[in-house]
Design an enzyme around this catalytic site. Structure first.
Site, short mmCIF file in Angstrom:
data_model
loop_
_atom_site.label_atom_id
_atom_site.label_comp_id
_atom_site.label_asym_id
_atom_site.label_seq_id
_atom_site.Cartn_x
_atom_site.Cartn_y
_atom_site.Cartn_z
N CYS A 170 0.85 -1.20 0.00
CA CYS A 170 0.00 0.00 0.00
C CYS A 170 0.89 1.26 0.00
CB CYS A 170 -0.99 -0.05 1.16
SG CYS A 170 -2.30 1.19 1.02
N HIS A 193 -3.92 -4.99 -0.35
CA HIS A 193 -3.55 -5.57 0.93
C HIS A 193 -3.59 -7.10 0.85
CE1 HIS A 193 -3.21 -1.95 3.33
NE2 HIS A 193 -4.09 -1.46 2.50
N GLU A 219 -2.71 -9.17 2.95
CA GLU A 219 -3.12 -9.73 4.25
C GLU A 219 -4.63 -9.71 4.44
OE1 GLU A 219 -1.78 -6.81 3.69
OE2 GLU A 219 -2.49 -5.29 5.10
#
Lengths: 204, 251
Positions: free
Chosen positions: A77, A184, A186
């Site tokens: 990001c 992202h 994750e």
């Protein structure tokens, strides 16, 4: 051992959880000196580009030193935007500059319902002929989770582009062992975990 | 192209998922972590945990609930209900929430929106608006829908955006729990007025309702609770249906 760089730009909980799930050994260095000897560096981040100013000259030199030594680096990001020369979001705050180009604000188009920030799941589209270690095993068109208002340009380093409305930007970049993802991983379910696994493989 | 998001919401009280009809008559629907695990594999795009616990003791368990849910999913997780201060927000964010949803507190102290946006980024701040039709207008209600805030929903959404909110979670109180469809007029009015994503909530009963809210309602995301809790509607079937109607989704 992976160094997860904390520059106080929001929370690292999700990235920690993902790395832990994947069985990665990682730590959050207290000082730039602790980057010596690591197998990989992750610069995460949500929030404002100016928060990268916490990464002062000492950190920049240490991270650049690791890159020059061939240690894999992954920016997530804002961490990816920081790999470029800078961002319109904070013109006085230089990026690391390991990738050419500047990040700019997405324009959007309110009349057409194209909103900024760009929030949600969108597709990764690899440029023709691109090969990527980071995206190995990720099908073209696979979707990942984005939340951002600024983005990096599509350059020769782009290994996946994403389009919001009529604007196309770099969703993933790769130059040698320097990697960046605007989304992202994750928070991107199985696709995201695959991408993090690929990065950890490069760190071995 | 950006996909339209399908969001599963859990209303949690004392650590257990419950679901009410028009904010009342709660019935037990299960363990939050178990539900989250199911959502993670079923293709839900995002999870919202709304704490409807009234007591202070109960609220202390919220961080544990958030931790348990976050452990099961690699999806965006938003948490709301009773977040009144930066420290309340910090507690749930440190427990694993990516976003916090402010409702009553945002109206009472709108500077909290800005403070949290400055600290965590706008993407981490949702302003939740509970709205009810008053003739041709939409009135904002607070305190779990019990009090008329004397504000217009469209005007309040614009102000929330200006103060730093990254998304609006818009609930139709008239439709909540009725399964009679989202309030598309309400959703479209707010969605057209702001340049941040609007999550439609309240009234989801079947796949057609999602088609309607993503087209007529101009929603960026749609949220439902009970139809996912009780597995009345498969997430995959819902998304196939949306795709077949030309709506971009993650499949």
């Amino acid at each position: 051992m992976i160094a997860l760089v904390d520059y106080k730009a929001g929370n690292l909980t999700s990235v920690r959880k993902a790395l832990g799930t994947l069985g990665a050994a990682f730590f959050t260095p207290e000082s730039s000196a602790e980057l010596e000897g690591v197998d990989g560096v992750i610069v995460p981040g949500v929030g404002h580009f100016s928060s990268t100013a916490h990464l002062d000259a000492g950190w920049r030199q240490a991270i650049e030193g690791r890159v020059l030594a061939g240690v894999p680096l992954l920016g997530i990001c804002v961490g990816m935007q920081w790999l470029f020369e800078g961002s319109e979001e904070s013109p006085d705050c230089p990026g690391l500059g390991v990738l050419p180009g500047h990040c700019t604000r997405l324009a959007g188009n309110q009349a057409a319902g194209v909103k900024v920030p760009h929030v949600g799941w969108n597709a990764l589209v690899p440029p023709a002929g691109a090969s990527s270690r980071l995206l190995a095993g990720v099908a073209p068109g696979a979707q990942v989770y984005f939340t951002h208002s600024y983005a990096g340009p599509v350059t020769n380093d782009c290994v996946a582009a994403t389009t919001h409305g009529t604007e196309t930007f770099s969703a993933a970049v790769e130059r040698g062992k320097v990697f960046g993802v605007q989304f992202h991983p994750e928070k991107s379910s199985d696709v995201g975990l695959r991408i993090l696994t690929n990065f950890l493989e490069v760190c071995r | 192209m950006l996909s339209k998001r399908v969001i599963a919401c859990m209303d949690v009280r004392d650590g257990q998922v419950v679901k009410g009809v028009q904010f009342q008559d709660l019935r037990h629907a299960g363990d939050p972590a178990e539900l989250a695990k199911r959502y993670n594999v079923e293709g839900i795009d995002e999870v919202v945990v709304l704490d409807i616990t009234a007591t202070l003791e109960g609220r202390r368990t919220l961080a544990d609930t958030v931790r348990a849910v976050a452990a099961e999913i690699f999806l965006p997780l938003a948490v709301g209900g009773g977040i009144r201060s930066e420290s309340d927000a910090a507690t749930v964010i440190e427990a694993g929430a990516d976003k916090v949803s402010l409702n009553t507190a945002a109206l009472k102290q709108p500077e909290l929106i800005t403070a949290l946006a400055n600290r965590y980024g706008s993407q981490a701040v949702i302003v939740a608006i509970d709205a009810k039709r008053h003739d041709d207008r939409f009135a904002v209600y607070v305190r779990s829908g019990s009090t008329d805030a004397a504000r217009d929903a469209v005007e309040w959404a614009r102000e929330a955006e200006a103060r730093g909110a990254g998304e609006i979670l818009l609930t139709s109180m008239d439709r909540d729990g009725t399964k009679s469809g989202f309030d598309c007029a309400l959703t479209a009015a707010v969605s057209r007025a702001v340049n941040i994503p609007v999550i439609a909530s309240g009234g989801a009963g079947g796949v057609e309702h999602f088609v309607d809210v993503f087209t007529d309602g101009c929603a960026d995301a749609a949220l439902a609770a009970s139809i996912f809790h009780y597995a009345e509607s498969s997430v995959h079937e819902l998304k196939v249906h949306l795709r077949d109607h030309g709506i971009p989704v993650r499949l």
